[in-house]
Design an enzyme around this catalytic site. Sequence first.
Site, PDB file in Angstrom:
ATOM      1  N   GLU A 187     -21.815 -53.457  12.577  1.00 35.93           N
ATOM      2  CA  GLU A 187     -20.894 -53.647  11.443  1.00 35.93           C
ATOM      3  C   GLU A 187     -21.583 -53.247  10.140  1.00 35.93           C
ATOM      4  O   GLU A 187     -22.801 -53.338  10.019  1.00 35.93           O
ATOM      5  CB  GLU A 187     -20.474 -55.124  11.357  1.00 35.93           C
ATOM      6  CG  GLU A 187     -19.579 -55.545  12.508  1.00 35.93           C
ATOM      7  CD  GLU A 187     -19.277 -57.039  12.493  1.00 35.93           C
ATOM      8  OE1 GLU A 187     -19.761 -57.745  11.582  1.00 35.93           O
ATOM      9  OE2 GLU A 187     -18.557 -57.496  13.396  1.00 35.93           O
ATOM     10  N   LYS A 194      -0.359 -17.465   9.192  1.00 38.82           N
ATOM     11  CA  LYS A 194      -1.088 -18.137  10.284  1.00 38.82           C
ATOM     12  C   LYS A 194      -0.153 -18.980  11.136  1.00 38.82           C
ATOM     13  O   LYS A 194       0.702 -19.685  10.621  1.00 38.82           O
ATOM     14  CB  LYS A 194      -2.179 -19.036   9.687  1.00 38.82           C
ATOM     15  CG  LYS A 194      -2.932 -19.865  10.722  1.00 38.82           C
ATOM     16  CD  LYS A 194      -4.185 -20.496  10.143  1.00 38.82           C
ATOM     17  CE  LYS A 194      -3.932 -21.871   9.579  1.00 38.82           C
ATOM     18  NZ  LYS A 194      -5.161 -22.516   9.092  1.00 38.82           N
ATOM     19  N   THR A 251      -9.831 -20.363  11.755  1.00 38.29           N
ATOM     20  CA  THR A 251      -8.960 -19.663  10.796  1.00 38.29           C
ATOM     21  C   THR A 251      -9.698 -18.482  10.171  1.00 38.29           C
ATOM     22  O   THR A 251      -9.170 -17.366  10.092  1.00 38.29           O
ATOM     23  CB  THR A 251      -8.508 -20.654   9.691  1.00 38.29           C
ATOM     24  OG1 THR A 251      -7.782 -21.708  10.311  1.00 38.29           O
ATOM     25  CG2 THR A 251      -7.661 -19.972   8.632  1.00 38.29           C
TER      26      THR A 251
HETATM   27  C1  R5P Z   1      -5.283 -25.710   7.261  1.00 39.92           C
HETATM   28  O1  R5P Z   1      -4.130 -25.832   6.926  1.00 39.92           O
HETATM   29  C2  R5P Z   1      -6.399 -25.600   6.285  1.00 39.92           C
HETATM   30  O2  R5P Z   1      -5.995 -25.066   5.064  1.00 39.92           O
HETATM   31  C3  R5P Z   1      -7.546 -24.787   6.867  1.00 39.92           C
HETATM   32  O3  R5P Z   1      -7.146 -23.447   7.003  1.00 39.92           O
HETATM   33  C4  R5P Z   1      -7.940 -25.334   8.207  1.00 39.92           C
HETATM   34  O4  R5P Z   1      -8.132 -26.705   8.125  1.00 39.92           O
HETATM   35  C5  R5P Z   1      -9.189 -24.676   8.713  1.00 39.92           C
HETATM   36  O5  R5P Z   1      -9.508 -25.207   9.954  1.00 39.92           O
HETATM   37  P1  R5P Z   1     -10.340 -24.367  10.996  1.00 39.92           P
HETATM   38  O6  R5P Z   1     -11.613 -23.955  10.338  1.00 39.92           O
HETATM   39  O7  R5P Z   1     -10.567 -25.336  12.136  1.00 39.92           O
HETATM   40  O8  R5P Z   1      -9.512 -23.206  11.418  1.00 39.92           O
END
Ligand code: R5P
Length: 305
Positions: A40, A199, A233
């Site tokens: 904790e 995307k 992304t």
């Molecule tokens: C999503 O809506 C955010 O704007 C980022 O594009 C996203 O969180 C990126 O996540 P990752 O690196 O896992 O693709």
Amino acid sequence: MPPKTLVLGGSQGEHIALRLARLLGVELGSVEFTHFPDGECYIRVGVEVKGRQVIYVNSFQRMPNETIVETFLTLDALRDLGASELHAVVPYMAYARQDERFKPGEAVSIVTLAKLFRTLNLDSIYTVDMHLHRITDPTTLFGARFRNLTGVRELAKYLKTHYSSALSDAVIVGPDEEAEQWAAVMAEDLNLGYTVLEKKRLSATEVKIEARGADVKGKLAVIVDDIISTGGTIIEAVKVLRDLGCKDVLVTCVHPILVGRAYQKLLQLELLDIVGTDTVLSTVSRVPIAPAIAQALARDLKLEP
Ligand code: R5P
């Protein structure tokens, strides 16, 4: 009598608290944070807070669940110990992406977190580039004056200083529609044009990105996003931009969470650079967020640095 304003940092916000106190010219205090043998959290405020204006900084970056408990224990104790004003600075607000019940039965995490914040009776909450796509009135939701600041202008300042010649033929790129807000700010600050990709999220780690007539041929593409988590992304966006014939790619983001091997995967892309702010501490956190927060605090609380 101690001076009125006091800055305190939690375990994940000390680096920002230190800079904030310096920029604002106010006292920096400390909070003891350890654990009981059973795991904790144990909190002890080591400075007089009665009748004082307290600014508490903690970023829900590494170990968000534990940091949230640390933050709530500390803020509640500060109020109980008699702080006359209590301002929370949470540069990275975790759980904000789960702002809707995307699949039946899911918890809407940010609404639950906001309910917990409401019980603290704070004067204000400062955060940075929080996902507010589906939240229209955060002040009512969180029960305190809510400031969602941006780290994109700090990123733009960094690029101006370190990449001014590379920026002479560049275009700013938002990797998805939601990133248009950040691409527009960076483009304005750097006096460049911007484009936004499309995307589709297939799963928590997989995305598909398409270009909507983006003109990046022969140019430096500067990607700006709020978060890099798995890197999925950015990896997809870079593929698309290279297929479109861009000369080079520079990646920027506000919150470089970079989970698992995300950084190593990004390195393999041979980018011109990857730059993030220090709302989340990682290998790429080269841009301090404190100046943006200090500016807002100084204005709202009428502090004269
Ligand atoms: C999503 O809506 C955010 O704007 C980022 O594009 C996203 O969180 C990126 O996540 P990752 O690196 O896992 O693709």
